[in-house]
Every structure is written in structure tokens, then in C-alpha cells.
Scaffold this active site. Structure first.
Site, PDB file in Angstrom:
ATOM      1  N   ASP A  59       0.883  -1.148   0.051  1.00  0.00           N
ATOM      2  CA  ASP A  59       0.059   0.120  -0.019  1.00  0.00           C
ATOM      3  C   ASP A  59       1.230   1.370  -0.109  1.00  0.00           C
ATOM      4  OD1 ASP A  59      -1.967   1.920   1.111  1.00  0.00           O
ATOM      5  OD2 ASP A  59      -2.973   1.531   1.886  1.00  0.00           O
ATOM      6  N   ASN A  61       3.722   4.431  -9.915  1.00  0.00           N
ATOM      7  CA  ASN A  61       1.648   5.105 -10.560  1.00  0.00           C
ATOM      8  C   ASN A  61       1.550   4.026  -9.472  1.00  0.00           C
ATOM      9  OD1 ASN A  61      -0.385   5.100 -11.844  1.00  0.00           O
ATOM     10  ND2 ASN A  61      -0.173   3.591 -11.984  1.00  0.00           N
ATOM     11  N   TYR A 121      -4.969  18.016  -2.524  1.00  0.00           N
ATOM     12  CA  TYR A 121      -4.371  16.607  -1.788  1.00  0.00           C
ATOM     13  C   TYR A 121      -3.499  16.527  -4.046  1.00  0.00           C
ATOM     14  CZ  TYR A 121      -7.227  16.552   2.061  1.00  0.00           C
ATOM     15  OH  TYR A 121      -8.325  16.490   3.325  1.00  0.00           O
ATOM     16  N   THR A 147     -10.472   4.821 -17.589  1.00  0.00           N
ATOM     17  CA  THR A 147     -10.405   4.488 -16.582  1.00  0.00           C
ATOM     18  C   THR A 147     -11.236   4.217 -15.570  1.00  0.00           C
ATOM     19  OG1 THR A 147      -8.532   5.557 -15.282  1.00  0.00           O
ATOM     20  CG2 THR A 147      -7.976   4.334 -17.228  1.00  0.00           C
TER      21      THR A 147
HETATM   22  N1  LIG Z   1      -7.018   8.238 -15.407  1.00  0.00           N
HETATM   23  C1  LIG Z   1      -6.694   9.284 -15.596  1.00  0.00           C
HETATM   24  O1  LIG Z   1      -7.030   9.607 -16.796  1.00  0.00           O
HETATM   25  C2  LIG Z   1      -6.042  10.167 -14.558  1.00  0.00           C
HETATM   26  C3  LIG Z   1      -6.412  11.399 -15.109  1.00  0.00           C
HETATM   27  C4  LIG Z   1      -4.713  11.807 -13.907  1.00  0.00           C
HETATM   28  C5  LIG Z   1      -4.367  11.822 -13.135  1.00  0.00           C
HETATM   29  N2  LIG Z   1      -4.167   9.995 -13.416  1.00  0.00           N
HETATM   30  C6  LIG Z   1      -3.717   9.048 -12.279  1.00  0.00           C
HETATM   31  O2  LIG Z   1      -3.143   7.997 -12.892  1.00  0.00           O
HETATM   32  C7  LIG Z   1      -2.807   7.154 -11.430  1.00  0.00           C
HETATM   33  C8  LIG Z   1      -3.406   5.981 -11.909  1.00  0.00           C
HETATM   34  O3  LIG Z   1      -4.735   6.262 -12.428  1.00  0.00           O
HETATM   35  P1  LIG Z   1      -5.885   5.182 -13.166  1.00  0.00           P
HETATM   36  O4  LIG Z   1      -6.732   5.751 -14.177  1.00  0.00           O
HETATM   37  O5  LIG Z   1      -4.937   4.006 -13.947  1.00  0.00           O
HETATM   38  O6  LIG Z   1      -6.574   4.548 -11.922  1.00  0.00           O
HETATM   39  P2  LIG Z   1      -6.727   3.073 -11.359  1.00  0.00           P
HETATM   40  O7  LIG Z   1      -7.787   2.142 -12.151  1.00  0.00           O
HETATM   41  O8  LIG Z   1      -8.070   3.244 -10.229  1.00  0.00           O
HETATM   42  O9  LIG Z   1      -5.808   2.663 -10.559  1.00  0.00           O
HETATM   43  C9  LIG Z   1      -5.388   2.547 -10.161  1.00  0.00           C
HETATM   44  C10 LIG Z   1      -3.935   1.127  -9.441  1.00  0.00           C
HETATM   45  O10 LIG Z   1      -3.607   2.212  -8.183  1.00  0.00           O
HETATM   46  C11 LIG Z   1      -3.639   0.732  -7.396  1.00  0.00           C
HETATM   47  N3  LIG Z   1      -3.283   1.676  -6.011  1.00  0.00           N
HETATM   48  C12 LIG Z   1      -4.828   2.541  -6.068  1.00  0.00           C
HETATM   49  N4  LIG Z   1      -4.246   3.068  -4.435  1.00  0.00           N
HETATM   50  C13 LIG Z   1      -2.832   2.275  -4.227  1.00  0.00           C
HETATM   51  C14 LIG Z   1      -2.223   2.458  -3.142  1.00  0.00           C
HETATM   52  N5  LIG Z   1      -2.386   3.166  -1.673  1.00  0.00           N
HETATM   53  N6  LIG Z   1      -1.338   1.845  -2.852  1.00  0.00           N
HETATM   54  C15 LIG Z   1      -0.617   0.776  -4.342  1.00  0.00           C
HETATM   55  N7  LIG Z   1      -1.309   0.718  -5.573  1.00  0.00           N
HETATM   56  C16 LIG Z   1      -2.475   1.520  -5.152  1.00  0.00           C
HETATM   57  C17 LIG Z   1      -5.150   0.052  -7.607  1.00  0.00           C
HETATM   58  O11 LIG Z   1      -5.195  -1.181  -6.810  1.00  0.00           O
HETATM   59  P3  LIG Z   1      -4.986  -1.952  -5.670  1.00  0.00           P
HETATM   60  O12 LIG Z   1      -6.760  -0.612  -4.906  1.00  0.00           O
HETATM   61  O13 LIG Z   1      -4.671  -2.867  -6.094  1.00  0.00           O
HETATM   62  O14 LIG Z   1      -4.349  -0.699  -4.962  1.00  0.00           O
HETATM   63  C18 LIG Z   1      -4.534   0.040  -9.135  1.00  0.00           C
HETATM   64  O15 LIG Z   1      -3.515  -0.798  -9.670  1.00  0.00           O
HETATM   65  C19 LIG Z   1      -3.415   7.136 -10.680  1.00  0.00           C
HETATM   66  O16 LIG Z   1      -2.817   7.743  -9.572  1.00  0.00           O
HETATM   67  C20 LIG Z   1      -4.897   9.130 -11.346  1.00  0.00           C
HETATM   68  O17 LIG Z   1      -5.532   9.453 -10.348  1.00  0.00           O
HETATM   69  C21 LIG Z   1      -5.054   9.487 -13.727  1.00  0.00           C
END
Ligand SMILES: NC(=O)c1ccc[n+]([C@@H]2O[C@H](COP(=O)([O-])OP(=O)(O)OC[C@H]3O[C@@H](n4cnc5c(N)ncnc54)[C@H](OP(=O)(O)O)[C@@H]3O)[C@@H](O)[C@H]2O)c1
Length: 249
Positions: free
Chosen positions: A55, A78, A142, A178
Site C-alpha cells: 500500500d 504509479n 491533495y 479508466t
Molecule cells: N486516468 C486518468 O485519466 C488519470 C488522470 C489524472 C491522474 N491519474 C492518476 O493516475 C493514476 C492511475 O490512474 P488510473 O486511472 O489507472 O486509476 P485506477 O484504474 O483506479 O488504478 C489505480 C491503480 O493503483 C492501485 N492503487 C490504488 N491505491 C493504491 C495504494 N494506496 N497503494 C498501491 N497501489 C494502489 C490500484 O490497485 P489496488 O486498488 O489493488 O491497490 C490500481 O492498480 C492514479 O493516481 C490517478 O489518480 C489518472
């Protein structure tokens, strides 16, 4: 060559894992949920895949992942995003958790793996950021702050290790389709009393490409930065946003 990919059980991280596996890199995948990690690992073939559950908001996470990694050539920073909060209603404990998740753990992990990369004369560190580092997003107090701090460190350390064959970059997603983005749209719909489809349509209307990006499109930018072909790109923040961000930098 081995790559360590965080947040690899879904969304952008899973797409990055698929891209790097297709390029032939062995992988250490990590996130919190072991079951979902194993399911991604089983879907990848042709390379060695390991997984570790950790985590990122836990102060021990970086040590656990670095120990599992041993040597790594590529590190993709990430994990998940913190909850939304208006800037005038934040909470000290939530700040500590968010800064551990977004800033301290990725810097700690990179700092542990950097010496080996420098000794071997090759390394790639790539952080998944957010458009909030360029244009702070309403309600994401945050995230805006924690990721901006990480981006500043990437620029700083990238210059420190540039002569050692190690590049350090950030990739800035706009809106990539996502579960996280769907959840943010749902939260905005609840907050404003609007229909979720209307929230999504209004968001898409701000993107010149006229659609959300696909995780594979984002992963291909990370895949390029991970490859030897990107050797002269360092201390940079690259956008993958369909033209959404208006700022020059
Ligand atoms: N998609 C976008 O357009 C976008 C835009 C701006 C920023 N982001 C950022 O990019 C990152 C990835 O986004 P995503 O869209 O792929 O999100 P997602 O589909 O929710 O994937 C997040 C991933 O991170 C893991 N995770 C969550 N909390 C965690 C923790 N405390 N420790 C370790 N692993 C953790 C999750 O798995 P588990 O739940 O199993 O831990 C999952 O594998 C995020 O930080 C998101 O805020 C994404």
C-alpha cells in the site's frame, strides 16, 4: 531487463504492464490487491512476472517493493489517487496520507533503486502524474499538491543523474478512460446533482480530440520513455491529453 510497475492491477498501470511485457521486459507488478495483481500477471505471457502487494500510503511500502525488486532497470511510479476535497476543507491526517501516497513513497522507492541503475549505466524512471501539476484541478487539493511536489523532485533528480545513463520523466494524463476517471465523473455528478452522462459529455467537450484517451495510448508514451530510444529525453514532463491542457509548459 526488469521493470517495476506500480498500480499495475488496473487502469493505466495494467496497460503499462502490457506494453512493457510486449517489449520483452520482465516485470515486478505491485498494488494493494494481490488477487487483481495475479489476474493481470496471468494475462501476460512470454516474460517473467512477479507480483508484490503493498500500500503506497504505508511508510513501509517502498522498502517492501525495493526488496522484492532487487535490481530494476525501469521504474514506473504509479498508484491510486487520493479522495477529492475542496481546498478550504482539507484535513491534516488526510494530507499526511496523501503526501505519503503521492510523494514520499515514489521518491523513497526511486531513491532505493537509483544507485543500481547508476552503477549499471542505464535506468528509466517514469512517473504517472496528472494534469493538476500544470493546471490545478478543482476539488483535487491533495492530488494537485502531492503530484506537483513529485514533479519538482523528478526535474531535480533527473538533472542529478543525467550523466549516468538514467533518465527521469513524468507523463501527464489528461482524461484517460479508466475506472478512476469514471469514479471521478460519478462523484462530480453526485456533487452537482447532474446526470453522469452529462458530466462526462461536458468533460469531453474540453478535449480538442473529442474523446477520452485509451489506456493503451497512454501506455505507449510510457513505453517509449522506458525504451533505449528515449535516451536524450530526461527531466521532462510529457502530456498525453488529446490537446486538453492549454498551458505552454
Ligand atoms: N486516468 C486518468 O485519466 C488519470 C488522470 C489524472 C491522474 N491519474 C492518476 O493516475 C493514476 C492511475 O490512474 P488510473 O486511472 O489507472 O486509476 P485506477 O484504474 O483506479 O488504478 C489505480 C491503480 O493503483 C492501485 N492503487 C490504488 N491505491 C493504491 C495504494 N494506496 N497503494 C498501491 N497501489 C494502489 C490500484 O490497485 P489496488 O486498488 O489493488 O491497490 C490500481 O492498480 C492514479 O493516481 C490517478 O489518480 C489518472
Amino acid at each position: 531487463m526488469k521493470a517495476v510497475v506500480g498500480g499495475a492491477s488496473s487502469g493505466l498501470g495494467a496497460a503499462i504492464a502490457r506494453n512493457l511485457a510486449a517489449q520483452g521486459y520482465d516485470l515486478l507488478l505491485w498494488a494493494r490487491n494481490q488477487e487483481r495483481l495475479s489476474s493481470v500477471a496471468q494475462s501476460l505471457t512470454g516474460v517473467k512476472i512477479e507480483t508484490v502487494a503493498a500500500d503506497a500510503s504505508d511508510p513501509g511500502a517502498a522498502e517492501k517493493v525495493a526488496d522484492a525488486a532487487g535490481e530494476a532497470d525501469i521504474l514506473v511510479l504509479n498508484a491510486g489517487g487520493p479522495p477529492p476535497a475542496p481546498a478550504d476543507k482539507t484535513d491534516a491526517d488526510e494530507w499526511r496520507r496523501a503526501l505519503q501516497l503521492l510523494t514520499v513513497t515514489p521518491i523513497d522507492l526511486a531513491t532505493r533503486l537509483l544507485p543500481g541503475m547508476r552503477e549499471r549505466g542505464f535506468g528509466r524512471i517514469i512517473a504517472v502524474l496528472s494534469s493538476g501539476v500544470r493546471e490545478p484541478l478543482p476539488e483535487l487539493s491533495y492530488s494537485n499538491s502531492g503530484r506537483a511536489a513529485l514533479a519538482a523532485w523528478l526535474k531535480t533528480v533527473g538533472r542529478t543523474v543525467a550523466a549516468d545513463g538514467v533518465t527521469v520523466n513524468g507523463v501527464v494524463p489528461g482524461r484517460i478512460d479508466t475506472e478512476r476517471v469514471a469514479a471521478l465523473d460519478r462523484a462530480a455528478a453526485t456533487r452537482t446533482g447532474k446526470d453522469e452522462a452529462d458530466v462526462r459529455a461536458a468533460s469531453i467537450a474540453t478535449i480538442p480530440a473529442g474523446r477520452y484517451g485509451q489506456p493503451e495510448e497512454f501506455a505507449s508514451v510510457v513505453g517509449f520513455l522506458a525504451s533505449p530510444a528515449s535516451s536524450y529525453v530526461t527531466a521532462s514532463l510529457l502530456s498525453c491529453d488529446g490537446g486538453m491542457m492549454r498551458s505552454l509548459t
